[in-house]
Motif scaffolding. Structure first.
Motif, mmCIF file in Angstrom:
data_model
loop_
_atom_site.group_PDB
_atom_site.id
_atom_site.type_symbol
_atom_site.label_atom_id
_atom_site.label_comp_id
_atom_site.label_asym_id
_atom_site.label_seq_id
_atom_site.Cartn_x
_atom_site.Cartn_y
_atom_site.Cartn_z
ATOM 1 N N ILE A 180 -1.475 3.230 -11.796
ATOM 2 C CA ILE A 180 -2.422 4.341 -12.631
ATOM 3 C C ILE A 180 -2.210 5.003 -13.202
ATOM 4 O O ILE A 180 -3.179 5.967 -14.450
ATOM 5 C CB ILE A 180 -2.121 6.088 -11.156
ATOM 6 N N VAL A 234 -6.178 0.518 -6.922
ATOM 7 C CA VAL A 234 -5.825 2.000 -7.516
ATOM 8 C C VAL A 234 -5.916 2.133 -9.460
ATOM 9 O O VAL A 234 -6.324 3.460 -9.224
ATOM 10 C CB VAL A 234 -3.941 1.629 -7.341
ATOM 11 N N TYR A 273 -3.424 -3.029 -6.527
ATOM 12 C CA TYR A 273 -3.005 -2.353 -7.775
ATOM 13 C C TYR A 273 -4.463 -2.019 -8.458
ATOM 14 O O TYR A 273 -4.789 -1.457 -9.726
ATOM 15 C CB TYR A 273 -1.362 -3.543 -8.695
ATOM 16 N N PRO A 326 3.333 3.742 -2.152
ATOM 17 C CA PRO A 326 3.154 3.692 -3.358
ATOM 18 C C PRO A 326 4.584 4.503 -3.328
ATOM 19 O O PRO A 326 5.361 4.504 -2.845
ATOM 20 C CB PRO A 326 2.276 5.735 -3.365
ATOM 21 N N CYS A 351 1.033 -1.556 0.165
ATOM 22 C CA CYS A 351 -0.025 0.004 -0.532
ATOM 23 C C CYS A 351 0.961 1.624 -0.370
ATOM 24 O O CYS A 351 0.490 2.835 -0.641
ATOM 25 C CB CYS A 351 -0.944 -0.080 1.282
ATOM 26 N N SER A 383 3.546 10.458 -10.862
ATOM 27 C CA SER A 383 4.019 8.925 -10.823
ATOM 28 C C SER A 383 4.883 9.456 -11.539
ATOM 29 O O SER A 383 5.827 7.943 -11.008
ATOM 30 C CB SER A 383 2.495 8.375 -11.621
ATOM 31 N N CYS A 389 -0.778 -7.692 -4.441
ATOM 32 C CA CYS A 389 -0.874 -6.867 -4.994
ATOM 33 C C CYS A 389 -1.343 -7.144 -6.148
ATOM 34 O O CYS A 389 -2.069 -5.962 -6.906
ATOM 35 C CB CYS A 389 0.748 -6.881 -6.434
ATOM 36 N N ASP A 402 4.633 0.543 -9.044
ATOM 37 C CA ASP A 402 4.440 0.006 -8.941
ATOM 38 C C ASP A 402 2.486 0.449 -9.030
ATOM 39 O O ASP A 402 1.864 0.103 -10.329
ATOM 40 C CB ASP A 402 3.996 -1.690 -8.082
ATOM 41 N N TRP A 403 2.505 1.200 -7.978
ATOM 42 C CA TRP A 403 1.553 2.459 -8.504
ATOM 43 C C TRP A 403 1.606 3.127 -9.422
ATOM 44 O O TRP A 403 0.217 3.361 -9.922
ATOM 45 C CB TRP A 403 1.387 3.568 -6.695
#
Length: 205
Positions: A28, A164, A161, A20, A18, A186, A157, A23-24
């Motif tokens: 996004i 997100v 993800y 960021p 969780c 990002s 994950c 991967d986040w």
């Protein structure tokens, strides 16, 4: 393997997932660029599946015990994050732009996701430093325990993800300016993480 151990790992791992990071940022970006985030998230999970297989085979321990190999893996992964972050900053995704430009194919989106998580040095370090703390020599074979914990990480994950990416698409779809700002943030996150890891690893040489 005791459920208490699995539950404890799930909680710790979920907290880490969780936070960021690269991967986040990719989830996004994929949520804004594509019609579905599933190929991107599937790719991210596939990258961690590779990490899990390497850990089960004992190769992760081999990498950890070889400073030169660990440095090479870290530098390649960090360099990829820097390149990807710079690419995102140069061409930030927005819902309007995504509609005008042809979207990347699902296969390409999947492969890029797999590369991001597969080359992510933070992912490698998780398998080298966090996961081993939950292995119990007196329990089932270590390889089997590693496979179970790796599967837990992949499930975390996938859940995080997907959430997100879907939220990014739903919330930012009608807000091009906000979407552009989030995408640039990002990209900057990927660039910063990759740069930090590069400097940190090269400073130890």
């Amino acid at each position: 393997m005791e459920w208490g151990t699995v539950t404890a790992f799930l909680a710790v791992d979920l907290l880490l997932v969780c936070v960021p990071g690269a991967d986040w940022a990719y989830a996004i970006s994929a949520g804004l660029r594509g019609r579905s985030v599933l190929p991107a998230v599937s790719g991210l999970v596939a990258g961690y599946a590779v990490h899990t297989l390497l850990a089960v085979a004992g190769l992760a321990v081999l990498v950890a015990g070889s400073p030169g190999l660990l440095t090479a893996v870290t530098v390649v992964g960090a360099g990829y994050l820097v390149w990807l972050g710079w690419s995102v900053l140069r061409r930030p995704a927005t819902p309007g732009a995504a509609a005008d430009a042809p979207a990347a194919s699902p296969a390409r989106t999947f492969l890029r996701g797999a590369a991001i998580s597969g080359l992510n040095p933070k992912g490698l370090l998780l398998y080298l430093s966090v996961l081993p703390q939950f292995l119990r020599p007196a329990g089932p074979p270590v390889a089997a325990q590693t496979a179970v914990l790796g599967a837990v990480h992949m499930a975390n994950c996938a859940a995080v993800y997907l959430t997100v990416g879907v939220l990014a698409r739903a919330v930012l779809h009608a807000r091009p300016a906000a979407a552009r700002a989030v995408t640039r943030t990002s990209g900057a996150a990927m660039l910063g993480i990759g740069g930090f890891l590069l400097v940190e690893r090269l400073a130890t040489l």
